[in-house]
Design a protein around this motif. Sequence first.
Motif, PDB file in Angstrom:
ATOM      1  N   ILE A 122       4.346  -4.558   1.076  1.00 41.68           N
ATOM      2  CA  ILE A 122       3.236  -4.375   2.010  1.00 41.68           C
ATOM      3  C   ILE A 122       1.910  -4.664   1.320  1.00 41.68           C
ATOM      4  O   ILE A 122       1.029  -5.319   1.867  1.00 41.68           O
ATOM      5  CB  ILE A 122       3.246  -2.944   2.580  1.00 41.68           C
ATOM      6  CG1 ILE A 122       4.506  -2.736   3.427  1.00 41.68           C
ATOM      7  CG2 ILE A 122       1.989  -2.682   3.407  1.00 41.68           C
ATOM      8  CD1 ILE A 122       4.688  -1.319   3.929  1.00 41.68           C
ATOM      9  N   ALA A 123       1.791  -4.172   0.079  1.00 43.51           N
ATOM     10  CA  ALA A 123       0.556  -4.380  -0.671  1.00 43.51           C
ATOM     11  C   ALA A 123       0.375  -5.824  -1.116  1.00 43.51           C
ATOM     12  O   ALA A 123      -0.742  -6.341  -1.149  1.00 43.51           O
ATOM     13  CB  ALA A 123       0.531  -3.454  -1.893  1.00 43.51           C
ATOM     14  N   GLU A 124       1.477  -6.495  -1.463  1.00 41.88           N
ATOM     15  CA  GLU A 124       1.413  -7.867  -1.983  1.00 41.88           C
ATOM     16  C   GLU A 124       2.426  -8.758  -1.248  1.00 41.88           C
ATOM     17  O   GLU A 124       3.447  -9.152  -1.805  1.00 41.88           O
ATOM     18  CB  GLU A 124       1.697  -7.880  -3.492  1.00 41.88           C
ATOM     19  CG  GLU A 124       0.701  -7.119  -4.329  1.00 41.88           C
ATOM     20  CD  GLU A 124      -0.660  -7.805  -4.392  1.00 41.88           C
ATOM     21  OE1 GLU A 124      -0.757  -8.990  -4.018  1.00 41.88           O
ATOM     22  OE2 GLU A 124      -1.620  -7.139  -4.815  1.00 41.88           O
ATOM     23  N   PRO A 125       2.159  -9.083   0.015  1.00 42.46           N
ATOM     24  CA  PRO A 125       3.142  -9.840   0.804  1.00 42.46           C
ATOM     25  C   PRO A 125       3.402 -11.249   0.307  1.00 42.46           C
ATOM     26  O   PRO A 125       4.411 -11.846   0.667  1.00 42.46           O
ATOM     27  CB  PRO A 125       2.521  -9.858   2.205  1.00 42.46           C
ATOM     28  CG  PRO A 125       1.055  -9.641   1.980  1.00 42.46           C
ATOM     29  CD  PRO A 125       0.966  -8.731   0.793  1.00 42.46           C
ATOM     30  N   THR A 126       2.524 -11.793  -0.528  1.00 40.54           N
ATOM     31  CA  THR A 126       2.791 -13.128  -1.077  1.00 40.54           C
ATOM     32  C   THR A 126       3.765 -13.070  -2.247  1.00 40.54           C
ATOM     33  O   THR A 126       4.277 -14.104  -2.684  1.00 40.54           O
ATOM     34  CB  THR A 126       1.490 -13.801  -1.541  1.00 40.54           C
ATOM     35  OG1 THR A 126       0.903 -13.024  -2.597  1.00 40.54           O
ATOM     36  CG2 THR A 126       0.497 -13.925  -0.386  1.00 40.54           C
ATOM     37  N   GLN A 127       3.998 -11.870  -2.769  1.00 43.45           N
ATOM     38  CA  GLN A 127       4.887 -11.720  -3.915  1.00 43.45           C
ATOM     39  C   GLN A 127       6.326 -11.414  -3.503  1.00 43.45           C
ATOM     40  O   GLN A 127       7.265 -11.916  -4.100  1.00 43.45           O
ATOM     41  CB  GLN A 127       4.368 -10.609  -4.837  1.00 43.45           C
ATOM     42  CG  GLN A 127       2.993 -10.866  -5.405  1.00 43.45           C
ATOM     43  CD  GLN A 127       2.933 -12.159  -6.191  1.00 43.45           C
ATOM     44  OE1 GLN A 127       3.769 -12.402  -7.070  1.00 43.45           O
ATOM     45  NE2 GLN A 127       1.951 -13.002  -5.885  1.00 43.45           N
ATOM     46  N   CYS A 128       6.493 -10.550  -2.513  1.00 47.61           N
ATOM     47  CA  CYS A 128       7.855 -10.233  -2.071  1.00 47.61           C
ATOM     48  C   CYS A 128       7.852  -9.773  -0.623  1.00 47.61           C
ATOM     49  O   CYS A 128       6.815  -9.337  -0.101  1.00 47.61           O
ATOM     50  CB  CYS A 128       8.503  -9.190  -2.980  1.00 47.61           C
ATOM     51  SG  CYS A 128       7.794  -7.538  -2.882  1.00 47.61           S
ATOM     52  N   LYS A 129       8.992  -9.881   0.015  1.00 44.62           N
ATOM     53  CA  LYS A 129       9.177  -9.443   1.392  1.00 44.62           C
ATOM     54  C   LYS A 129      10.479  -8.661   1.511  1.00 44.62           C
ATOM     55  O   LYS A 129      11.501  -9.056   0.947  1.00 44.62           O
ATOM     56  CB  LYS A 129       9.249 -10.637   2.343  1.00 44.62           C
ATOM     57  CG  LYS A 129       7.932 -11.364   2.578  1.00 44.62           C
ATOM     58  CD  LYS A 129       8.119 -12.461   3.610  1.00 44.62           C
ATOM     59  CE  LYS A 129       6.808 -13.190   3.878  1.00 44.62           C
ATOM     60  NZ  LYS A 129       6.978 -14.262   4.896  1.00 44.62           N
TER      61      LYS A 129
END
Length: 480
Positions: free
Chosen positions: A63-70
């Motif tokens: 949620i905090a870093e959606p470009t890193q993981c989903k």
Amino acid sequence: MPLAGVNNIKGAWRRSLRLPGNSAFTFLKTSTMPHDFGDASAPVTIAVIGCGNRGRTYASYAIAEPTQCKVVAIAEPRPMTRKLMAEAHFVDKTLVFEDYRDLLKASAETIQTVGKRLADAVLVTVQDSMHEEVTLAFAEQGYHILCEKPMSTTLEACFRMEAAVKKAGIIFGMGHVLRYSPYNKALTEVVRSGALGQLINVVHIEPVGWWHFAHSYVRGNWAREKDSAFSLMTKSCHDLDILCHWLFPGTVSRVSSFGSLQHFRKDQKPKEAGDATRCLDCPYEQDCAYSAKKVYLDPATLRQDGWPSSVLVDGIPDIENVTAALQTGPYGRCVYECDNDVCDNQVVNIEFSTGATASFTMIAHTKLQCDRQTRIHFAFGEIVGDMSSFTVTDFRTRKSTHHTPKSEGGHHGGGDLGLIRTFVEAVRTKDQSLLGTDATDALRSHIAVFASEKARLEGTVVDVVQFEKEMREKYGVEEA
């Protein structure tokens, strides 16, 4: 619970980005998996097995870093918890499962049909006794794995997990979060630098916290050894791991240990409580340190994510459902009337192969809650720390330097965030070394924990090298 607290929890559940597609196969066709296809720009995809406190905590990184993981798939038996997790991460309904076995089956079908797994990695955040079966199942399908601590509740299971991970050739992360906090990373850098000379001794204390221990280890899931494991394993395996980390390349050679269940017993029950077995019916409740009403309904106790009250109910806690849980559920019981049997205090003495020594204390009865206190003694100096800051003293210059590493927030001094972030990057780059540990290293520190408990139970000094040899022979496991 105050309305603001409830809103914070709701917000934490729901902030995310929507994933494409409306079926498992549509998702597979429209998403890119860096593990399979080398797309370094695509987020690492994750399936969460167990959506309780630990699963939500690690998954919050998406949620905090959606470009890193989903988070693209979940498995969780509790209906409302499952629903809220799926909504928070916008997980396609075809990738929401009640049982991890259903997720595993769906994954097997897509691997056979499409040639792709449902995700790059899985978070194993189920109950401790299930860690082995879930890890073995998903390792066999080639998923990278982050397993919450402890590795497992039996040494035989830990051996099997290490073998499965090595055979699969996957990235493996262990929930030893202390290694990954900014504080411990900075402290470890000083230890490893050799600037203070030979490391001779470490004194390390874990103050669990009086009501925290009562919550988890008297009323909660880790109260009985037969249901999980002994408290040194379930609460403090990452403390022995961080000691092994600091003392590397030395290895644990001998251990002794003492401890028992001193306080949370019926013979310690205040006379004023009479025959009451539940806090809401107890005449002594207002004066009791362990009042369930105070612990679960008092705003001063609750974190923004609603813990510990969030553990009591399926979904978002409020005054009504928490009160109902205290009236009928395990968390409303008198701490002196429970069937708990794990130690509320334990000390471990350790000798390393280098000749260095360490002592560790786990104690329930503290105001501090998991804010470890540490003293590390070298030939030419010492380090004294408290999980927030540490002071380095050099005996040669007679100067002391105070260090306050920047906190990233979150639990375990930022260690939770540090672990999941490092794990995601290790998966993206296919580089196990980024984690600074592997399944064999995790097994080694777990062996020290099992040996320590053997020493406590038998009242002996245990030769850990011999203990490991005997256990490998017993379970038919080759030397690492």
